[in-house]
Design a protein around this motif. Structure first.
Motif, PDB file in Angstrom:
ATOM      1  N   TYR A 129      -3.276  -6.925   6.545  1.00 55.94           N
ATOM      2  CA  TYR A 129      -2.261  -6.251   5.742  1.00 55.94           C
ATOM      3  C   TYR A 129      -1.725  -4.982   6.396  1.00 55.94           C
ATOM      4  CZ  TYR A 129      -6.143  -3.348   3.944  1.00 55.94           C
ATOM      5  OH  TYR A 129      -7.222  -2.515   3.824  1.00 55.94           O
ATOM      6  N   VAL A 130      -2.481  -4.390   7.317  1.00 55.77           N
ATOM      7  CA  VAL A 130      -2.009  -3.210   8.033  1.00 55.77           C
ATOM      8  C   VAL A 130      -2.778  -3.108   9.340  1.00 55.77           C
ATOM      9  CG1 VAL A 130      -3.618  -1.572   6.950  1.00 55.77           C
ATOM     10  CG2 VAL A 130      -1.402  -0.743   7.751  1.00 55.77           C
ATOM     11  N   HIS A 131      -2.152  -2.527  10.357  1.00 51.85           N
ATOM     12  CA  HIS A 131      -2.848  -2.322  11.624  1.00 51.85           C
ATOM     13  C   HIS A 131      -2.338  -1.061  12.312  1.00 51.85           C
ATOM     14  CE1 HIS A 131       0.762  -4.382  13.147  1.00 51.85           C
ATOM     15  NE2 HIS A 131       0.509  -3.786  14.310  1.00 51.85           N
ATOM     16  N   PHE A 132      -3.202  -0.521  13.168  1.00 54.00           N
ATOM     17  CA  PHE A 132      -2.823   0.605  14.017  1.00 54.00           C
ATOM     18  C   PHE A 132      -2.796   0.107  15.446  1.00 54.00           C
ATOM     19  CE2 PHE A 132      -3.847   3.996  16.952  1.00 54.00           C
ATOM     20  CZ  PHE A 132      -2.934   4.965  16.591  1.00 54.00           C
ATOM     21  N   ASP A 133      -1.745   0.442  16.163  1.00 51.55           N
ATOM     22  CA  ASP A 133      -1.601   0.052  17.571  1.00 51.55           C
ATOM     23  C   ASP A 133      -1.313   1.329  18.347  1.00 51.55           C
ATOM     24  OD1 ASP A 133      -0.696  -0.814  20.079  1.00 51.55           O
ATOM     25  OD2 ASP A 133       0.281  -2.587  19.243  1.00 51.55           O
ATOM     26  N   SER A 134      -2.195   1.683  19.290  1.00 51.56           N
ATOM     27  CA  SER A 134      -2.008   2.932  20.022  1.00 51.56           C
ATOM     28  C   SER A 134      -0.737   2.925  20.857  1.00 51.56           C
ATOM     29  CB  SER A 134      -3.222   3.227  20.907  1.00 51.56           C
ATOM     30  OG  SER A 134      -3.369   2.243  21.916  1.00 51.56           O
ATOM     31  N   ASP A 135      -0.258   1.761  21.264  1.00 50.90           N
ATOM     32  CA  ASP A 135       1.007   1.699  22.002  1.00 50.90           C
ATOM     33  C   ASP A 135       2.193   2.089  21.114  1.00 50.90           C
ATOM     34  OD1 ASP A 135      -0.285   0.961  24.302  1.00 50.90           O
ATOM     35  OD2 ASP A 135       0.446  -1.111  24.319  1.00 50.90           O
ATOM     36  N   VAL A 136       2.085   1.784  19.827  1.00 50.24           N
ATOM     37  CA  VAL A 136       3.136   2.149  18.873  1.00 50.24           C
ATOM     38  C   VAL A 136       2.918   3.589  18.394  1.00 50.24           C
ATOM     39  CG1 VAL A 136       4.158   1.574  16.623  1.00 50.24           C
ATOM     40  CG2 VAL A 136       3.408  -0.252  18.158  1.00 50.24           C
ATOM     41  N   GLY A 137       1.644   3.971  18.201  1.00 50.43           N
ATOM     42  CA  GLY A 137       1.308   5.339  17.820  1.00 50.43           C
ATOM     43  C   GLY A 137       1.220   5.604  16.340  1.00 50.43           C
ATOM     44  N   HIS A 138       1.332   4.560  15.526  1.00 55.08           N
ATOM     45  CA  HIS A 138       1.208   4.737  14.079  1.00 55.08           C
ATOM     46  C   HIS A 138       0.805   3.405  13.427  1.00 55.08           C
ATOM     47  CE1 HIS A 138       5.502   3.621  14.613  1.00 55.08           C
ATOM     48  NE2 HIS A 138       5.257   2.860  13.569  1.00 55.08           N
ATOM     49  N   PHE A 139       0.495   3.489  12.126  1.00 53.72           N
ATOM     50  CA  PHE A 139       0.135   2.287  11.376  1.00 53.72           C
ATOM     51  C   PHE A 139       1.384   1.486  11.059  1.00 53.72           C
ATOM     52  CE2 PHE A 139      -3.568   4.894  10.612  1.00 53.72           C
ATOM     53  CZ  PHE A 139      -4.601   3.980  10.656  1.00 53.72           C
ATOM     54  N   VAL A 140       1.220   0.174  11.069  1.00 52.48           N
ATOM     55  CA  VAL A 140       2.306  -0.746  10.753  1.00 52.48           C
ATOM     56  C   VAL A 140       1.841  -1.648   9.618  1.00 52.48           C
ATOM     57  CG1 VAL A 140       3.764  -2.613  11.625  1.00 52.48           C
ATOM     58  CG2 VAL A 140       3.143  -0.706  13.128  1.00 52.48           C
ATOM     59  N   GLY A 141       2.638  -1.757   8.573  1.00 52.23           N
ATOM     60  CA  GLY A 141       2.313  -2.636   7.461  1.00 52.23           C
ATOM     61  C   GLY A 141       2.691  -4.072   7.776  1.00 52.23           C
ATOM     62  N   ASP A 142       1.776  -4.997   7.503  1.00 52.93           N
ATOM     63  CA  ASP A 142       2.017  -6.419   7.744  1.00 52.93           C
ATOM     64  C   ASP A 142       2.319  -7.184   6.452  1.00 52.93           C
ATOM     65  OD1 ASP A 142       1.425  -6.354  10.631  1.00 52.93           O
ATOM     66  OD2 ASP A 142      -0.597  -5.851   9.967  1.00 52.93           O
ATOM     67  N   THR A 143       2.116  -6.552   5.318  1.00 53.71           N
ATOM     68  CA  THR A 143       2.426  -7.123   4.009  1.00 53.71           C
ATOM     69  C   THR A 143       3.088  -6.007   3.194  1.00 53.71           C
ATOM     70  OG1 THR A 143       0.354  -6.436   2.960  1.00 53.71           O
ATOM     71  CG2 THR A 143       0.338  -8.591   4.094  1.00 53.71           C
ATOM     72  N   PRO A 144       3.679  -6.326   2.051  1.00 47.90           N
ATOM     73  CA  PRO A 144       4.250  -5.255   1.217  1.00 47.90           C
ATOM     74  C   PRO A 144       3.217  -4.186   0.842  1.00 47.90           C
ATOM     75  CG  PRO A 144       5.093  -7.373   0.512  1.00 47.90           C
ATOM     76  CD  PRO A 144       4.017  -7.663   1.533  1.00 47.90           C
ATOM     77  N   TYR A 145       2.001  -4.611   0.489  1.00 48.68           N
ATOM     78  CA  TYR A 145       0.941  -3.633   0.185  1.00 48.68           C
ATOM     79  C   TYR A 145       0.602  -2.826   1.440  1.00 48.68           C
ATOM     80  CZ  TYR A 145      -3.652  -1.667  -0.712  1.00 48.68           C
ATOM     81  OH  TYR A 145      -4.714  -0.798  -0.828  1.00 48.68           O
ATOM     82  N   GLY A 146       0.496  -3.494   2.589  1.00 47.49           N
ATOM     83  CA  GLY A 146       0.195  -2.826   3.846  1.00 47.49           C
ATOM     84  C   GLY A 146       1.240  -1.804   4.245  1.00 47.49           C
ATOM     85  N   GLU A 147       2.501  -2.060   3.901  1.00 44.92           N
ATOM     86  CA  GLU A 147       3.561  -1.095   4.187  1.00 44.92           C
ATOM     87  C   GLU A 147       3.336   0.199   3.402  1.00 44.92           C
ATOM     88  OE1 GLU A 147       7.265  -3.077   3.442  1.00 44.92           O
ATOM     89  OE2 GLU A 147       6.992  -4.435   5.145  1.00 44.92           O
ATOM     90  N   LYS A 148       2.857   0.085   2.165  1.00 44.59           N
ATOM     91  CA  LYS A 148       2.555   1.275   1.361  1.00 44.59           C
ATOM     92  C   LYS A 148       1.372   2.038   1.946  1.00 44.59           C
ATOM     93  CE  LYS A 148       4.228  -0.804  -2.897  1.00 44.59           C
ATOM     94  NZ  LYS A 148       3.872  -1.333  -4.212  1.00 44.59           N
TER      95      LYS A 148
END
Length: 97
Positions: free
Chosen positions: A41-60
């Motif tokens: 539902y959410v992940h952190f990627d150091s290449d991106v530098g922030h958390f990314v939501g993979d579902t509507p709940y994960g976006e929150k």
């Protein structure tokens, strides 16, 4: 409560941390995945530098976590604290295998 596998009150949450090494420790990517009932539902990627939501709940969740500067600084430092540090500890052990 009945512990039968069909019991609908059973839930699973998993957090998975990954270190991806490119060219030794020169380029290291840290990914931390948060999974609930087999769905990321959410992940952190150091290449991106922030958390990314993979579902509507994960976006929150991502929006909330990304809004905390101290938490984000801690997450961004995981490449060194977690990946590079553990690589240094295990390199001599793993190189012989």
């Amino acid at each position: 409560p009945d512990l039968c596998p069909a019991h609908t009150g059973l839930f699973q949450e998993m957090v998975k941390s990954e270190c991806h090494f490119i060219n030794g420790t020169d380029q290291v990517r840290f990914v931390k995945r948060f999974i609930y009932n087999r769905e990321q539902y959410v992940h952190f990627d150091s290449d991106v530098g922030h958390f990314v939501g993979d579902t509507p709940y994960g976006e929150k969740v991502a929006k909330y976590w990304n809004s905390d500067p101290e938490w984000m600084q801690y997450r961004r430092a995981a490449v060194d604290r977690h990946c590079r540090h553990n690589s240094e500890l295990s390199t001599s052990f793993l190189a012989d295998r």
